[in-house]
Write an enzyme that holds these catalytic residues in place. Structure first.
Site, short mmCIF file in Angstrom:
data_model
loop_
_atom_site.label_atom_id
_atom_site.label_comp_id
_atom_site.label_asym_id
_atom_site.label_seq_id
_atom_site.Cartn_x
_atom_site.Cartn_y
_atom_site.Cartn_z
N GLU A 251 15.69 61.19 59.22
CA GLU A 251 14.98 62.36 58.71
C GLU A 251 13.68 61.93 58.07
OE1 GLU A 251 17.42 64.51 55.94
OE2 GLU A 251 18.73 65.27 57.51
N LYS A 253 11.17 61.37 55.23
CA LYS A 253 11.33 61.23 53.78
C LYS A 253 10.09 61.85 53.14
CE LYS A 253 12.23 57.86 50.13
NZ LYS A 253 11.51 58.58 49.12
N ARG A 258 12.92 66.15 44.05
CA ARG A 258 14.23 66.66 44.43
C ARG A 258 14.50 67.99 43.74
NH1 ARG A 258 18.48 62.52 46.03
NH2 ARG A 258 20.09 63.80 46.99
N ARG A 273 16.55 66.32 39.67
CA ARG A 273 17.62 65.32 39.70
C ARG A 273 17.97 64.85 38.30
NH1 ARG A 273 15.45 60.20 42.90
NH2 ARG A 273 16.47 58.84 41.43
N GLU A 303 14.00 68.76 49.01
CA GLU A 303 12.82 68.13 48.43
C GLU A 303 11.68 69.16 48.47
OE1 GLU A 303 12.93 64.95 47.31
OE2 GLU A 303 10.87 64.20 47.32
N PHE A 344 17.74 69.54 53.02
CA PHE A 344 18.39 68.51 53.84
C PHE A 344 19.90 68.42 53.66
CE2 PHE A 344 16.35 66.23 50.26
CZ PHE A 344 17.47 65.73 49.62
N ARG A 420 24.96 55.80 44.63
CA ARG A 420 23.97 55.20 45.51
C ARG A 420 24.79 54.68 46.69
NH1 ARG A 420 18.72 54.22 44.50
NH2 ARG A 420 18.73 54.77 42.32
N LYS A 426 17.12 54.60 52.57
CA LYS A 426 15.71 54.99 52.68
C LYS A 426 14.92 53.82 53.25
CE LYS A 426 14.99 53.76 47.87
NZ LYS A 426 15.01 54.23 46.52
P1 AMP Z 1 13.41 57.21 46.27
O1 AMP Z 1 12.77 58.28 45.45
O2 AMP Z 1 12.42 56.24 46.80
O3 AMP Z 1 14.60 56.60 45.61
O4 AMP Z 1 13.99 57.93 47.59
C1 AMP Z 1 15.01 58.87 47.56
C2 AMP Z 1 14.45 60.27 47.38
O5 AMP Z 1 13.79 60.74 48.54
C3 AMP Z 1 15.53 61.31 47.18
O6 AMP Z 1 15.98 61.32 45.86
C4 AMP Z 1 14.81 62.60 47.55
O7 AMP Z 1 14.19 63.14 46.41
C5 AMP Z 1 13.72 62.16 48.51
N1 AMP Z 1 13.85 62.67 49.90
C6 AMP Z 1 12.81 63.07 50.65
N2 AMP Z 1 13.19 63.46 51.86
C7 AMP Z 1 14.55 63.34 51.91
C8 AMP Z 1 15.54 63.59 52.92
N3 AMP Z 1 15.21 64.05 54.13
N4 AMP Z 1 16.84 63.34 52.60
C9 AMP Z 1 17.18 62.85 51.39
N5 AMP Z 1 16.28 62.61 50.40
C10 AMP Z 1 14.98 62.84 50.66
#
Ligand code: AMP
Length: 567
Positions: A251, A253, A258, A273, A303, A344, A420, A426
């Site tokens: 998907e 990102k 969030r 979050r 998101e 999502f 986690r 990611k």
């Molecule tokens: P990070 O902020 O780098 O830890 O990456 C995880 C975050 O990406 C999640 O907490 C979401 O806020 C965001 N995110 C963006 N797109 C998606 C998606 N398609 N599925 C899940 N999380 C997503």
């Protein structure tokens, strides 16, 4: 219960650095409260009066605490401030002055935890004219009856800085020790899962007292926020396939923040979050949800991404972050900095929890109930594939379209609140940045005098914070140019807990994304590491101290920096 009994437990906890010992002390305390009907007393173990999903704050400033202390003890404000400068902890100052106060006025009564709860809860509801006086009244009423040790912890609770080193993990473990079988690892998981679904330790404690079965029956509560599922990093597409299996869901990102969407009894609530409610700040999102999603009760994970209403170009997170805390001009902000909701996941629908359903089934349901409309509400863009080349192409396309990278998800995985997990990963282009929390700051000099311009940042090791560097570049001089020293100073000043020369310690609440060149081993900071050339990349109002980098992540990143330097 006598408040003094709780304070004695606080003292024991404060005096014991070992986590195991803390767990034992708190578990013994919880055992004593097992038969009490109201389990809210467990909130006080973390210096709180509300469950974690209710993020309202007592919000007493040091100034008000000093005034109330002065009123209750007869010691002048000036003398209290003098002592505070010397000792550095207003709690210990309160202990000193309260234990010396002339014993004792007509109004002095033995404090109970019920009375403390009652007054502190009233503080939350006060609004409008005369609020400060009423708050003073409620606080000094408690302080008038307080012994030295009670005053110490009352003040620390009011300032939301209890300093006894009890975090979420210790509370969770002590519930197991008090009610279940501490030899069984599964029972720790059960308590953690129940907490992640409800974010309410009183509820979890109450269920645990009734046994394993009651705990197992804990479900999501629509209308309440829950801990969202988190994603570890993948190193590459092939690493991702290896970890989640083939085929996998890819998907986009999105670079926003969030939003956990809750609909219950026709009422819509939006949480970040961090479990903060932001429903009022995003009226346009509320109306899209009402219009475009079928169903009377659901919990969605999504998101929110900002875009420029004129050019229709998506904007980086930083631009919409100001909407999160906004209290006025909300309608105008909504027009100037609108967001698109990228949904999502779905965790609950029409009375049923979907946590255990496979991810692709949850996605199918989303497709059925959402009527997508670009720039309002859409489903996360997806590709299901077992082919590395196709996945690579999708990843490139995401980056070309300005997204942060991709998420990779296992087809049949459940949704695990708070965890986690290894089945959602990611993948972003290699970049060196960490989310860290500010624990100290220093006033600038010359042109920058009056502003806090240098920040000591920390990472996390279980319940503890470990310092990892000082950062003073990256922010702007003027607010009109982006995140500025002025803005940061405004955020930090109310969080100051002590001052020493130009340096202040602050409550660890402000999370920033820090860029750096590499990480080195260093004895200068308590983490044992130091960041080289750190700079503030952005302030993250959507993150809390629980979201910051852990020492394990730092160790891994430092290994990488090291390899990179050697190669
Ligand atoms: P990070 O902020 O780098 O830890 O990456 C995880 C975050 O990406 C999640 O907490 C979401 O806020 C965001 N995110 C963006 N797109 C998606 C998606 N398609 N599925 C899940 N999380 C997503």
């Amino acid at each position: 219960m006598k408040y003094l009994e709780l304070c004695r437990t606080y003292e024991e906890l404060e005096a014991s650095p070992s986590r195991l010992k803390k767990t034992e002390i708190l578990a013994n305390f919880l055992k004593k409260t097992k038969n009490e009907k109201n389990k809210e007393i467990i909130y006080l173990a973390q210096g709180k009066i509300l469950p974690d999903y209710d993020t309202r704050e007592i919000g007493i400033s040091s100034q008000l605490a000093i005034k109330a202390l002065s009123r209750a003890t007869g010691v002048s404000d000036k003398d209290i401030v003098r002592l505070w400068k010397k000792i550095g902890d207003l709690g210990r100052v309160a202990e000193q002055v309260a234990s010396k106060k002339k014993q004792s006025s007509l109004f002095s009564k033995e404090l109970t935890t019920e009375k403390v709860f009652e007054n502190l809860k009233k503080l939350l509801t006060l609004e409008g004219k005369g609020t400060v006086d009423k708050k003073m009244g409620l606080i000094s009423e408690l302080l008038t009856s307080a012994s030295g040790i009670e005053a110490k912890y009352l003040i620390r609770t009011l300032l939301q800085d209890l300093r006894i080193g009890v975090g979420e993990g210790v509370v969770r473990d002590s519930i197991v020790w008090a009610c279940l079988n501490k030899e069984n690892k599964e029972e720790f998981n059960l308590v953690q899962e129940a907490y992640d679904k409800t974010t309410d330790f009183a509820l979890v404690f109450e269920k645990a007292c009734r046994g394993k079965k009651a705990l197992e029956s804990v479900e999501l509560i629509p209308g309440h926020p829950l801990k969202v599922m988190l994603a570890p990093k993948a190193e590459s597409i092939s690493d991702a396939f290896e970890r989640v299996g083939k085929p996998a869901v890819f998907e986009y990102k999105y670079d926003g923040f969030r939003m956990l969407i809750n609909k219950h009894d026709n009422e819509i609530k939006i949480f970040t979050r961090r479990l903060e409610q932001v429903t009022n700040q995003f009226p346009e999102v509320v109306s899209y949800i009402r219009k475009s999603i079928k169903g009377s009760s659901f919990i969605l994970d999504s998101e929110a991404v900002g875009y420029n209403p004129k050019t229709k170009k998506y904007t980086p997170f930083q631009e919409i972050s100001q909407r999160i805390k906004r209290k006025y001009d909300i309608e105008r902000m909504g027009k100037e900095l609108p967001v698109e909701l990228n949904v999502f996941d779905i965790l609950y629908y029409e009375g049923k929890s979907l946590l255990q359903k496979p991810f692709i089934e949850r996605r199918k349901l989303l497709e059925k109930i959402i009527h997508p409309e670009k720039y309002k509400i859409v489903l996360a863009k997806q590709l299901i594939t077992d082919n590395e080349k196709q996945a690579e192409k999708f990843y490139k396309q995401a980056l070309e379209e300005g997204e942060e990278g991709v998420m990779i998800k296992a087809l049949n995985a459940p949704y695990k609140p708070g965890a986690r997990v290894g089945h959602m990963l990611k993948l972003k282009p290699a970049s060196d940045e960490l989310d860290l929390v500010i624990v100290k700051a220093e006033y600038g000099t010359g042109k920058r005098g009056g502003w806090l311009t240098s920040y000591t940042v920390a990472c996390r090791k279980e319940g503890k914070l470990l310092e990892i560097g000082k950062v003073s570049t990256g922010l702007k001089e003027k607010s009109s140019e982006g995140a500025s020293f002025e803005e940061m100073t405004k955020k930090l000043k109310p969080l100051i807990t002590s001052e020493k020369g130009r340096e202040v310690s602050v409550k660890p609440e402000i999370v920033i994304e820090v860029g750096y060149q590499d990480i080195q081993k260093s004895p200068s900071y308590s983490s044992g590491f130091a960041l080289r050339f750190p700079r503030v990349k952005r302030i993250r109002p959507d993150r809390s101290v629980k979201d910051i980098a852990t020492i394990e992540e730092i160790e891994r990143e430092s290994e990488k920096s090291w390899k990179w330097r050697v190669v």
